[in-house]
Design a protein around this motif. Structure first.
Motif, PDB file in Angstrom:
ATOM      1  N   GLY A 407       6.904  -1.209  -0.501  1.00  8.33           N
ATOM      2  CA  GLY A 407       7.777  -1.336   0.658  1.00  8.33           C
ATOM      3  C   GLY A 407       8.123  -2.777   0.961  1.00  8.33           C
ATOM      4  O   GLY A 407       9.281  -3.107   1.263  1.00  8.33           O
ATOM      5  N   SER A 408       7.130  -3.642   0.889  1.00 11.55           N
ATOM      6  CA  SER A 408       7.374  -5.065   1.144  1.00 11.55           C
ATOM      7  C   SER A 408       8.311  -5.650   0.097  1.00 11.55           C
ATOM      8  O   SER A 408       9.202  -6.453   0.404  1.00 11.55           O
ATOM      9  CB  SER A 408       6.044  -5.825   1.150  1.00 11.55           C
ATOM     10  N   PHE A 409       8.127  -5.258  -1.143  1.00 13.43           N
ATOM     11  CA  PHE A 409       8.955  -5.750  -2.237  1.00 13.43           C
ATOM     12  C   PHE A 409      10.404  -5.306  -2.065  1.00 13.43           C
ATOM     13  O   PHE A 409      11.340  -6.097  -2.236  1.00 13.43           O
ATOM     14  CB  PHE A 409       8.397  -5.254  -3.567  1.00 13.43           C
ATOM     15  N   MET A 410      10.597  -4.029  -1.688  1.00 12.16           N
ATOM     16  CA  MET A 410      11.954  -3.516  -1.497  1.00 12.16           C
ATOM     17  C   MET A 410      12.656  -4.267  -0.369  1.00 12.16           C
ATOM     18  O   MET A 410      13.846  -4.612  -0.464  1.00 12.16           O
ATOM     19  CB  MET A 410      11.897  -2.017  -1.188  1.00 12.16           C
ATOM     20  N   ALA A 411      11.930  -4.549   0.698  1.00  8.77           N
ATOM     21  CA  ALA A 411      12.524  -5.291   1.810  1.00  8.77           C
ATOM     22  C   ALA A 411      12.910  -6.706   1.384  1.00  8.77           C
ATOM     23  O   ALA A 411      13.958  -7.236   1.790  1.00  8.77           O
ATOM     24  CB  ALA A 411      11.543  -5.348   2.983  1.00  8.77           C
ATOM     25  N   THR A 412      12.086  -7.320   0.557  1.00  3.47           N
ATOM     26  CA  THR A 412      12.381  -8.673   0.067  1.00  3.47           C
ATOM     27  C   THR A 412      13.612  -8.680  -0.830  1.00  3.47           C
ATOM     28  O   THR A 412      14.449  -9.586  -0.758  1.00  3.47           O
ATOM     29  CB  THR A 412      11.169  -9.230  -0.696  1.00  3.47           C
ATOM     30  N   LEU A 471       0.407   2.604   8.317  1.00  6.37           N
ATOM     31  CA  LEU A 471      -0.973   3.015   8.047  1.00  6.37           C
ATOM     32  C   LEU A 471      -1.736   1.930   7.287  1.00  6.37           C
ATOM     33  O   LEU A 471      -2.934   1.725   7.506  1.00  6.37           O
ATOM     34  CB  LEU A 471      -0.982   4.321   7.245  1.00  6.37           C
ATOM     35  N   ALA A 472      -1.042   1.220   6.388  1.00 10.77           N
ATOM     36  CA  ALA A 472      -1.693   0.142   5.636  1.00 10.77           C
ATOM     37  C   ALA A 472      -2.074  -1.007   6.565  1.00 10.77           C
ATOM     38  O   ALA A 472      -3.151  -1.607   6.428  1.00 10.77           O
ATOM     39  CB  ALA A 472      -0.766  -0.358   4.528  1.00 10.77           C
ATOM     40  N   ILE A 473      -1.188  -1.325   7.500  1.00 15.03           N
ATOM     41  CA  ILE A 473      -1.490  -2.387   8.472  1.00 15.03           C
ATOM     42  C   ILE A 473      -2.696  -1.993   9.317  1.00 15.03           C
ATOM     43  O   ILE A 473      -3.591  -2.819   9.578  1.00 15.03           O
ATOM     44  CB  ILE A 473      -0.254  -2.650   9.352  1.00 15.03           C
ATOM     45  N   SER A 474      -2.744  -0.745   9.739  1.00 14.51           N
ATOM     46  CA  SER A 474      -3.880  -0.256  10.525  1.00 14.51           C
ATOM     47  C   SER A 474      -5.165  -0.323   9.710  1.00 14.51           C
ATOM     48  O   SER A 474      -6.235  -0.678  10.236  1.00 14.51           O
ATOM     49  CB  SER A 474      -3.611   1.182  10.981  1.00 14.51           C
ATOM     50  N   MET A 475      -5.067   0.009   8.419  1.00 16.50           N
ATOM     51  CA  MET A 475      -6.234  -0.066   7.548  1.00 16.50           C
ATOM     52  C   MET A 475      -6.710  -1.504   7.416  1.00 16.50           C
ATOM     53  O   MET A 475      -7.919  -1.781   7.382  1.00 16.50           O
ATOM     54  CB  MET A 475      -5.892   0.522   6.170  1.00 16.50           C
ATOM     55  N   GLY A 476      -5.751  -2.431   7.343  1.00 15.91           N
ATOM     56  CA  GLY A 476      -6.107  -3.841   7.298  1.00 15.91           C
ATOM     57  C   GLY A 476      -6.818  -4.278   8.561  1.00 15.91           C
ATOM     58  O   GLY A 476      -7.786  -5.050   8.513  1.00 15.91           O
ATOM     59  N   ASP A 477      -6.354  -3.800   9.719  1.00 11.04           N
ATOM     60  CA  ASP A 477      -7.008  -4.125  10.986  1.00 11.04           C
ATOM     61  C   ASP A 477      -8.451  -3.625  10.996  1.00 11.04           C
ATOM     62  O   ASP A 477      -9.367  -4.330  11.436  1.00 11.04           O
ATOM     63  CB  ASP A 477      -6.240  -3.497  12.149  1.00 11.04           C
ATOM     64  N   PRO A 484       0.109  -9.948   7.067  1.00 10.67           N
ATOM     65  CA  PRO A 484       1.335 -10.463   7.694  1.00 10.67           C
ATOM     66  C   PRO A 484       2.617 -10.096   6.963  1.00 10.67           C
ATOM     67  O   PRO A 484       3.650  -9.870   7.602  1.00 10.67           O
ATOM     68  CB  PRO A 484       1.113 -11.983   7.688  1.00 10.67           C
ATOM     69  N   MET A 485       2.570 -10.032   5.620  1.00 11.98           N
ATOM     70  CA  MET A 485       3.768  -9.680   4.872  1.00 11.98           C
ATOM     71  C   MET A 485       4.158  -8.226   5.135  1.00 11.98           C
ATOM     72  O   MET A 485       5.336  -7.917   5.348  1.00 11.98           O
ATOM     73  CB  MET A 485       3.540  -9.894   3.371  1.00 11.98           C
ATOM     74  N   ALA A 486       3.168  -7.361   5.144  1.00 15.25           N
ATOM     75  CA  ALA A 486       3.430  -5.947   5.421  1.00 15.25           C
ATOM     76  C   ALA A 486       3.935  -5.769   6.846  1.00 15.25           C
ATOM     77  O   ALA A 486       4.821  -4.940   7.113  1.00 15.25           O
ATOM     78  CB  ALA A 486       2.167  -5.118   5.190  1.00 15.25           C
ATOM     79  N   ALA A 487       3.374  -6.549   7.766  1.00 14.08           N
ATOM     80  CA  ALA A 487       3.794  -6.440   9.165  1.00 14.08           C
ATOM     81  C   ALA A 487       5.256  -6.835   9.321  1.00 14.08           C
ATOM     82  O   ALA A 487       6.016  -6.190  10.062  1.00 14.08           O
ATOM     83  CB  ALA A 487       2.898  -7.313  10.044  1.00 14.08           C
ATOM     84  N   ALA A 488       5.655  -7.894   8.624  1.00 12.46           N
ATOM     85  CA  ALA A 488       7.050  -8.329   8.699  1.00 12.46           C
ATOM     86  C   ALA A 488       7.978  -7.271   8.094  1.00 12.46           C
ATOM     87  O   ALA A 488       9.031  -6.949   8.661  1.00 12.46           O
ATOM     88  CB  ALA A 488       7.210  -9.655   7.960  1.00 12.46           C
ATOM     89  N   ALA A 489       7.585  -6.731   6.945  1.00 12.85           N
ATOM     90  CA  ALA A 489       8.394  -5.690   6.302  1.00 12.85           C
ATOM     91  C   ALA A 489       8.485  -4.460   7.191  1.00 12.85           C
ATOM     92  O   ALA A 489       9.551  -3.823   7.302  1.00 12.85           O
ATOM     93  CB  ALA A 489       7.808  -5.322   4.948  1.00 12.85           C
ATOM     94  N   ASN A 490       7.392  -4.116   7.839  1.00  9.62           N
ATOM     95  CA  ASN A 490       7.372  -2.953   8.715  1.00  9.62           C
ATOM     96  C   ASN A 490       8.403  -3.075   9.828  1.00  9.62           C
ATOM     97  O   ASN A 490       9.074  -2.097  10.182  1.00  9.62           O
ATOM     98  CB  ASN A 490       5.975  -2.794   9.318  1.00  9.62           C
TER      99      ASN A 490
END
Length: 515
Positions: A407-412, A471-477, A484-490
Motif C-alpha cells: 500500500g505504501s509503495f502504491m501511494a508513492t 491494522l498494520a499501524i495498530s499492530m506497530g503501536d 510513519p511511512m504507513a501512517a502517511a500512506a494511510n
C-alpha cells in the motif's frame, strides 16, 4: 499429423504445456470420472508422482521409441527418479510374466495374451477397454514420490521444445528438481509436496500452477490426495474467493458455497458447486470450511453471529480463515473453534483478483499444522506457493506487513506520477524509465498503465488496502514500533476513500493527489 493409437497399459510420455515431457501409463479412469467432452485424450497416471490426468492425444508419445530423446532433454533429479520408477515397473512386470510362464509350463498349459482393443480417440469410456487380467498402476506399484505435482500449461502441439528444463524460469514451481535448498528434516506434509526449511523457521510449500493456464490437462479425481476426498465448504465469494472456488472446482473438489449476497453463488452452482443456506449448515456438512471475507468484523460475525460457523462445528471439523484480519481476531476465532473440538488454521493470501483467477496466490498459513497438511491439494489448486508460519496469529502479522509495504509503495508511485505531471514531465516517460530500472515489475507496469488509461477496475479494493494499513499501524503501536511511512500512506488512502474511490482498485489512490 498421424493419429496416435494407444491402449490401456501403454507407457507414454505426457507433455504438460511448457513443462517437460513426463513418463506415465495409460490407465482406466475411475468409473464416475467421465471423459471431457470434445477432447481427444487418454487418462494417464504419471510415474514418480501420485497424479492422474486426462491428456490430449497430441501431447502423448509412446515411451520406448522416445526414451533416449527425452532423457537427453531433461536432466532433473525428480525426472530421473520418474524414469527409474518406469524401469523398476518394467523389471517387475517382466519378472511376473516369467514366473507366470514357468508355472504354466510346469502344468503343461500354454498361456496366451488376451488382445486389447485399440483405444480410438473418440472412445467415450476407457474402462470398457481394460483387460480384466491387467493390473493398473496404483499406489502399490513401485514409484518413488517426486514430492510435487505436475503443473498444467497451454498445449504446444506434438512438436516439443528441446530446451533444457533448468532454463525454464517456471520450473521452480513444477517439480523443484533444480532446487538448491536441502530437503527439510521435518516430516513432509504429503508425498506430493516439497517442504523447504527457511532460516526463519517457516516452511515453504511450492506447488505448480495447474489451473491458471488454459492447458492440456483437465481436472481429475485425485482421491489419494489429502482433501480431494473431503467435502469442502467456502464462505465469501468476493474478488479473491471467487477465483479460489473456481480453481477448487476445476481440480475436482466437491465444494459447497455460501455468500451473503446469494446471487453470487449462481455461477458456481452452475459449475457444479453445492449451495449452502447458512454458514452453520456449510460447516456442519463439510469436512473443511474456508472463509474469505472483507474485515475483522465480518470474519467474527461469520463465525459467532446468528447461524454462524460455530453452530456447525463438531469435533474434528476444520475451519480455515483466509481473510486478512488482525492477530487478535485470529486468536479469538481460533479459541472459539477449538473450544468446540474443531481444528483451526489461518491462511490469508497475498495476491490480486487476477492471481486468484490464475491459481497463483501466495498462501500464508499458521495454526494447526495437521490441518495445513490435510489441505495440501486445496492450497495447490489456489496458489503457486504456501508458507507455514507457526502458531495462529503469525500469518495475520506477516500478511499485514506485506500489505503495508504494498500500500505504501502504491501511494508513492501515484505521488511520483502526479509530481511528474505537476513539473511538466511526461508520465509515460517516467513509467518507461521506471520499467528499465531496479524497481521494474509487473505490478508497477500494470498499475501505472491502468492509471494513465484511467482504468481503476478493482483487482484489489482500495478500501481493503486502507483497512490493512490501519491494522498494520495498530499492530506497530502494540509492538511499540514506529510506522510513519504507513501512517502517511494511510492518510492518502483515507482521502481517496473520501473521494468515493473505496470500491475502485488500489491504484485509484492516484486520484487523491489530483483533487
Amino acid at each position: 499429423m498421424a493419429t496416435v493409437h494407444l491402449r490401456i497399459g501403454d507407457l507414454v510420455w505426457g507433455k504438460l504445456g511448457r513443462y517437460p515431457p513426463w513418463p506415465g501409463k495409460v490407465v482406466s479412469p475411475p468409473k464416475d470420472l467421465k471423459k471431457p467432452r470434445g477432447k481427444k485424450c487418454h487418462f494417464v497416471k504419471f510415474f514418480g508422482t501420485e497424479d492422474h490426468a486426462w491428456i490430449k492425444v497430441e501431447q502423448l508419445k509412446p515411451y520406448h521409441p522416445h526414451k533416449e530423446e527425452m532423457i537427453k532433454i531433461n536432466k532433473g533429479k525428480r525426472f530421473q527418479q520418474a524414469v527409474d520408477a518406469v524401469e523398476d515397473f518394467l523389471k517387475k512386470a517382466k519378472g511376473k510374466e516369467q514366473n507366470s510362464d514357468s508355472k504354466a509350463e510346469s502344468k503343461g498349459k500354454k498361456t496366451r495374451n488376451k488382445p486389447l482393443k485399440i483405444l480410438e480417440e473418440d472412445d467415450e469410456d476407457l474402462s470398457a477397454l481394460k483387460d480384466p487380467s491387467e493390473k493398473d498402476l496404483t499406489d502399490s506399484d513401485p514409484e518413488p514420490s517426486t514430492h510435487e505435482r505436475l503443473g498444467a500449461g497451454p498445449g504446444s502441439g506434438y512438436k516439443w521444445e528441446s530446451s533444457p528444463v533448468k532454463d525454464d524460469p517456471h520450473f521452480h514451481h513444477f517439480l523443484l528438481s533444480q532446487s538448491e535448498k536441502p530437503a527439510s528434516s521435518m516430516e513432509p506434509i504429503s508425498k506430493r509436496l516439497k517442504i523447504i526449511e527457511e532460516d526463519t523457521g517457516s516452511t515453504s510449500i511450492q506447488a505448480a500452477d495447474s489451473t491458471a493456464i488454459n492447458g492440456s490437462i483437465t481436472p481429475t479425481d485425485k482421491r489419494n490426495v489429502s482433501c480431494l476426498s473431503c467435502r469442502i465448504g467456502f464462505l465469501g465469494l468476493g474478488l479473491m474467493g471467487s477465483g479460489i472456488v473456481s480453481n477448487l472446482l476445476k481440480m475436482g473438489h466437491v465444494v459447497t458455497v455460501w455468500n451473503r449476497t446469494a446471487e453470487k453463488c449462481d455461477l458456481f452452482t452452475q459449475e457444479g458447486a453445492r449451495l449452502g443456506r447458512t454458514p452453520a449448515e456449510v460447516a456442519s456438512t463439510c469436512d473443511i470450511t474456508f472463509s474469505c471475507v472483507s474485515d475483522p468484523k465480518a470474519a467474527r460475525d461469520l463465525v459467532m453471529g446468528p447461524s454462524g460457523v460455530l453452530q456447525g462445528i463438531r469435533p474434528g471439523k476444520c475451519y480455515i480463515e483466509m481473510s486478512t484480519v488482525d492477530p487478535e481476531t485470529i486468536t479469538e476465532i481460533s479459541q472459539v473453534i477449538t473450544s468446540r473440538g474443531g481444528r483451526f488454521l489461518e491462511a490469508p493470501v497475498a495476491g490480486s483478483q487476477q492471481l486468484s483467477n490464475d491459481g497463483m496466490l501466495v498462501i500464508l498459513a499458521a495454526g494447526d499444522r495437521t490441518v495445513y497438511e490435510d489441505c495440501s491439494s486445496c492450497f495447490q489448486a489456489m496458489g503457486k506457493t504456501s508458507f507455514f508460519l507457526g502458531e495462529a496469529g503469525n500469518a495475520a502479522r506477516m500478511m499485514l506487513i506485506l500489505n503495508m509495504v504494498q500500500g505504501s509503495f502504491m501511494a508513492t508511485i501515484a505521488e511520483g506520477l502526479t509530481l511528474a505531471h505537476a513539473t511538466g514531465q511526461s508520465q509515460q516517460t517516467f513509467l518507461d524509465i521506471l520499467s528499465q530500472g531496479q524497481m521494474a515489475s509487473t505490478f508497477v507496469d500494470q498499475k501505472c498503465q491502468n492509471i494513465l488509461q484511467g482504468n481503476f477496475k478493482p483487482d484489489y479494493y482500495l478500501k481493503h488496502i486502507q483497512k490493512d494499513l490501519r491494522l498494520a499501524i495498530s499492530m506497530g503501536d502494540t509492538a511499540n514500533h514506529p510506522t510513519p511511512m504507513a501512517a502517511a500512506a494511510n492518510e492518502v488512502y483515507k482521502r481517496a476513500k473520501a473521494l468515493d474511490q473505496s470500491d475502485n482498485d488500489i491504484s485509484a489512490v492516484y486520484r487523491a493527489y489530483i483533487h
